[in-house]
Scaffold this motif. Structure first.
Motif, PDB file in Angstrom:
ATOM      1  N   THR A  79       2.157  10.871  18.016  1.00  0.00           N
ATOM      2  CA  THR A  79       2.974   9.732  17.606  1.00  0.00           C
ATOM      3  C   THR A  79       2.785   8.619  18.631  1.00  0.00           C
ATOM      4  OG1 THR A  79       4.590  11.170  16.562  1.00  0.00           O
ATOM      5  CG2 THR A  79       5.333   8.954  17.133  1.00  0.00           C
ATOM      6  N   ILE A  80       2.568   7.427  18.128  1.00  0.00           N
ATOM      7  CA  ILE A  80       2.347   6.291  19.021  1.00  0.00           C
ATOM      8  C   ILE A  80       3.404   5.232  18.747  1.00  0.00           C
ATOM      9  CG2 ILE A  80      -0.103   6.582  19.501  1.00  0.00           C
ATOM     10  CD1 ILE A  80      -0.760   4.818  17.160  1.00  0.00           C
ATOM     11  N   SER A  81       4.002   4.747  19.812  1.00  0.00           N
ATOM     12  CA  SER A  81       4.981   3.666  19.657  1.00  0.00           C
ATOM     13  C   SER A  81       4.474   2.397  20.340  1.00  0.00           C
ATOM     14  CB  SER A  81       6.331   4.081  20.233  1.00  0.00           C
ATOM     15  OG  SER A  81       6.181   4.469  21.582  1.00  0.00           O
TER      16      SER A  81
ATOM     17  N   CYS B 240     -11.183  -0.555   8.298  1.00  0.00           N
ATOM     18  CA  CYS B 240     -10.250  -0.495   9.430  1.00  0.00           C
ATOM     19  C   CYS B 240     -10.160  -1.876  10.073  1.00  0.00           C
ATOM     20  CB  CYS B 240     -10.702   0.571  10.435  1.00  0.00           C
ATOM     21  SG  CYS B 240      -9.506   0.845  11.737  1.00  0.00           S
ATOM     22  N   GLN B 241      -9.564  -2.793   9.339  1.00  0.00           N
ATOM     23  CA  GLN B 241      -9.421  -4.180   9.779  1.00  0.00           C
ATOM     24  C   GLN B 241      -7.954  -4.589   9.645  1.00  0.00           C
ATOM     25  OE1 GLN B 241     -12.132  -5.783  10.914  1.00  0.00           O
ATOM     26  NE2 GLN B 241     -13.487  -4.115  10.346  1.00  0.00           N
ATOM     27  N   ARG B 242      -7.500  -5.437  10.535  1.00  0.00           N
ATOM     28  CA  ARG B 242      -6.104  -5.892  10.508  1.00  0.00           C
ATOM     29  C   ARG B 242      -5.728  -6.500   9.158  1.00  0.00           C
ATOM     30  NH1 ARG B 242      -3.931  -6.190  15.489  1.00  0.00           N
ATOM     31  NH2 ARG B 242      -5.356  -5.786  17.197  1.00  0.00           N
ATOM     32  N   GLU B 243      -6.605  -7.328   8.612  1.00  0.00           N
ATOM     33  CA  GLU B 243      -6.303  -7.997   7.346  1.00  0.00           C
ATOM     34  C   GLU B 243      -6.063  -6.989   6.233  1.00  0.00           C
ATOM     35  OE1 GLU B 243      -9.821  -8.626   8.610  1.00  0.00           O
ATOM     36  OE2 GLU B 243      -8.618  -9.537  10.178  1.00  0.00           O
ATOM     37  N   HIS B 244      -6.865  -5.923   6.207  1.00  0.00           N
ATOM     38  CA  HIS B 244      -6.709  -4.901   5.170  1.00  0.00           C
ATOM     39  C   HIS B 244      -5.380  -4.174   5.311  1.00  0.00           C
ATOM     40  CE1 HIS B 244     -11.298  -4.988   5.103  1.00  0.00           C
ATOM     41  NE2 HIS B 244     -10.878  -5.594   4.021  1.00  0.00           N
ATOM     42  N   VAL B 245      -4.996  -3.861   6.554  1.00  0.00           N
ATOM     43  CA  VAL B 245      -3.743  -3.147   6.795  1.00  0.00           C
ATOM     44  C   VAL B 245      -2.546  -4.021   6.414  1.00  0.00           C
ATOM     45  CG1 VAL B 245      -2.276  -2.226   8.624  1.00  0.00           C
ATOM     46  CG2 VAL B 245      -4.676  -1.602   8.520  1.00  0.00           C
ATOM     47  N   ILE B 246      -2.600  -5.277   6.760  1.00  0.00           N
ATOM     48  CA  ILE B 246      -1.512  -6.183   6.403  1.00  0.00           C
ATOM     49  C   ILE B 246      -1.408  -6.297   4.882  1.00  0.00           C
ATOM     50  CG2 ILE B 246      -0.750  -8.597   6.524  1.00  0.00           C
ATOM     51  CD1 ILE B 246      -1.987  -8.563   9.430  1.00  0.00           C
ATOM     52  N   TYR B 247      -2.551  -6.396   4.212  1.00  0.00           N
ATOM     53  CA  TYR B 247      -2.590  -6.446   2.744  1.00  0.00           C
ATOM     54  C   TYR B 247      -1.945  -5.191   2.151  1.00  0.00           C
ATOM     55  CZ  TYR B 247      -4.584  -6.527  -1.965  1.00  0.00           C
ATOM     56  OH  TYR B 247      -4.755  -6.511  -3.322  1.00  0.00           O
ATOM     57  N   LEU B 248      -2.299  -4.014   2.680  1.00  0.00           N
ATOM     58  CA  LEU B 248      -1.735  -2.758   2.173  1.00  0.00           C
ATOM     59  C   LEU B 248      -0.230  -2.684   2.444  1.00  0.00           C
ATOM     60  CD1 LEU B 248      -4.542  -0.278   3.275  1.00  0.00           C
ATOM     61  CD2 LEU B 248      -4.066  -1.091   0.955  1.00  0.00           C
ATOM     62  N   ALA B 249       0.188  -3.081   3.640  1.00  0.00           N
ATOM     63  CA  ALA B 249       1.604  -3.024   4.006  1.00  0.00           C
ATOM     64  C   ALA B 249       2.443  -3.929   3.103  1.00  0.00           C
ATOM     65  CB  ALA B 249       1.786  -3.421   5.469  1.00  0.00           C
ATOM     66  N   GLU B 250       1.919  -5.099   2.763  1.00  0.00           N
ATOM     67  CA  GLU B 250       2.645  -6.021   1.879  1.00  0.00           C
ATOM     68  C   GLU B 250       2.855  -5.425   0.490  1.00  0.00           C
ATOM     69  OE1 GLU B 250       0.200  -9.512   2.003  1.00  0.00           O
ATOM     70  OE2 GLU B 250       1.097 -10.231   3.877  1.00  0.00           O
TER      71      GLU B 250
ATOM     72  N   PHE C 164      -2.766  -2.285  17.080  1.00  0.00           N
ATOM     73  CA  PHE C 164      -3.125  -2.311  15.663  1.00  0.00           C
ATOM     74  C   PHE C 164      -1.826  -2.321  14.856  1.00  0.00           C
ATOM     75  CE2 PHE C 164      -5.032  -1.004  11.669  1.00  0.00           C
ATOM     76  CZ  PHE C 164      -6.245  -1.670  11.709  1.00  0.00           C
ATOM     77  N   PRO C 165      -1.700  -3.229  13.888  1.00  0.00           N
ATOM     78  CA  PRO C 165      -0.431  -3.348  13.167  1.00  0.00           C
ATOM     79  C   PRO C 165      -0.079  -2.104  12.352  1.00  0.00           C
ATOM     80  CG  PRO C 165      -2.115  -4.738  12.160  1.00  0.00           C
ATOM     81  CD  PRO C 165      -2.707  -4.175  13.419  1.00  0.00           C
ATOM     82  N   HIS C 166       1.177  -1.728  12.388  1.00  0.00           N
ATOM     83  CA  HIS C 166       1.764  -0.657  11.580  1.00  0.00           C
ATOM     84  C   HIS C 166       1.270   0.749  11.921  1.00  0.00           C
ATOM     85  CE1 HIS C 166       3.449  -3.867   9.141  1.00  0.00           C
ATOM     86  NE2 HIS C 166       2.241  -4.346   8.942  1.00  0.00           N
ATOM     87  N   ALA C 167       0.469   0.925  12.957  1.00  0.00           N
ATOM     88  CA  ALA C 167      -0.011   2.270  13.320  1.00  0.00           C
ATOM     89  C   ALA C 167       1.157   3.078  13.887  1.00  0.00           C
ATOM     90  CB  ALA C 167      -1.139   2.182  14.341  1.00  0.00           C
ATOM     91  N   ALA C 168       1.419   4.251  13.291  1.00  0.00           N
ATOM     92  CA  ALA C 168       2.527   5.096  13.728  1.00  0.00           C
ATOM     93  C   ALA C 168       2.038   6.387  14.377  1.00  0.00           C
ATOM     94  CB  ALA C 168       3.430   5.432  12.539  1.00  0.00           C
ATOM     95  N   GLN C 169       0.869   6.876  13.942  1.00  0.00           N
ATOM     96  CA  GLN C 169       0.326   8.110  14.508  1.00  0.00           C
ATOM     97  C   GLN C 169      -1.174   7.957  14.719  1.00  0.00           C
ATOM     98  OE1 GLN C 169       2.151  12.056  13.329  1.00  0.00           O
ATOM     99  NE2 GLN C 169       2.337  10.926  11.398  1.00  0.00           N
ATOM    100  N   ALA C 170      -1.641   8.594  15.767  1.00  0.00           N
ATOM    101  CA  ALA C 170      -3.079   8.665  16.045  1.00  0.00           C
ATOM    102  C   ALA C 170      -3.524  10.096  15.776  1.00  0.00           C
ATOM    103  CB  ALA C 170      -3.355   8.285  17.491  1.00  0.00           C
TER     104      ALA C 170
END
Length: 198
Positions: A70-72, A9-19, A77-83
Motif C-alpha cells: 500500500t502506498i500513500s 501508463c500515462q497520467r492523462e489516461h489515468v485521469i480519464y479513467l478516474a473521471e 502518479f495520480p490515484h495510485a493506491a497500491q504497488a
C-alpha cells in the motif's frame, strides 16, 4: 477493471479513467523511467509474498509470486493506491539448473479492501494471456518489428491488415496462426474461401 500495458501508463489516461469511475491496473516498465525507479526503490525485501503459483507447459516450469504494498506517499502518479511486484522465475524442464527471473512492477488505484492479492494476480495474468495471444503473433509470426513500412499511414494500414488476417484465421478456428498463414499462402484461392468470397 481496466488492465493495460506500459503504453497506457500515462497520467492523462489515468485521469480519464478516474473521471469515468473506472478501476485500473497498469504495468510499469522502462518507458516510465522515473516511476519505474520509484517502484523498484520500495522496500520489497521486507514485504512477504502475497500469492504464489506454479505452472508447467511448453517444456518449462514457471513460478510467479506477487507482492503488494500500500502506498500513500512517495509515488508520483495520480490515484495510485497500491504497488505490485510480480516475479516470474522460469526454467526449462530438461535443464533444471538453468533459470531466468523477470521482475515487473504495476500500480493500481484499488485499495486493499477492494481486491485481494489473488484477484490482482488473476487480473494481471488474464491481461498477459491476452497480450501474448495478440502481440506474440504480431511480433513473432508476422515479424512486425522488422517491417520496412515506416512512412505515412503505411504502418497503420499494415497493422490493420495483419490484425484482419489473424482475426479471420481465429474465427475459422485455426489456433496455430503460423501454420494457418502458411497453409493459406500456398494457394491463392484459400484466403478467398476463408473470407467467403469464392
Amino acid at each position: 477493471m481496466i488492465t493495460a500495458d506500459t503504453l497506457r501508463c500515462q497520467r492523462e489516461h489515468v485521469i480519464y479513467l478516474a473521471e469515468r469511475g473506472a478501476r485500473w491496473i497498469l504495468t510499469v516498465k522502462g518507458n516510465q523511467l522515473h516511476l519505474h525507479a520509484q517502484l523498484a526503490a520500495l522496500p520489497w525485501r521486507a514485504v512477504p509474498d502475497a500469492t504464489s503459483d506454479t505452472t508447467s507447459g511448453h517444456g518449462r516450469r514457471e513460478i510467479r509470486t506477487l507482492k503488494v504494498l500500500t502506498i500513500s506517499t512517495g509515488i508520483d502518479f495520480p490515484h495510485a493506491a497500491q504497488a505490485l511486484q510480480i516475479r516470474r522465475r522460469r526454467r526449462r524442464i530438461d535443464q533444471p539448473k538453468r533459470f531466468t527471473t523477470e521482475t515487473v512492477y504495476a500500480i493500481t488505484d484499488l485499495r486493499v479492501h477492494k481486491a485481494r492479492p489473488a484477484q490482482l494476480a488473476a487480473w494481471i495474468r488474464g491481461h498477459w494471456a491476452i497480450e501474448n495471444k495478440i502481440h506474440w503473433v504480431s511480433d513473432v509470426t508476422y515479424d512486425e518489428d522488422r517491417s520496412q513500412v515506416r512512412t505515412g499511414t503505411g504502418p497503420e494500414v499494415m497493422a490493420a491488415l495483419r490484425n484482419a488476417a489473424i482475426g479471420a484465421l481465429r474465427t475459422a478456428g485455426i489456433t496455430t496462426i503460423a501454420a494457418g498463414t502458411r497453409h493459406h499462402a500456398r494457394d491463392s484461392s484459400r484466403p478467398l474461401a476463408l473470407l467467403g468470397i469464392t
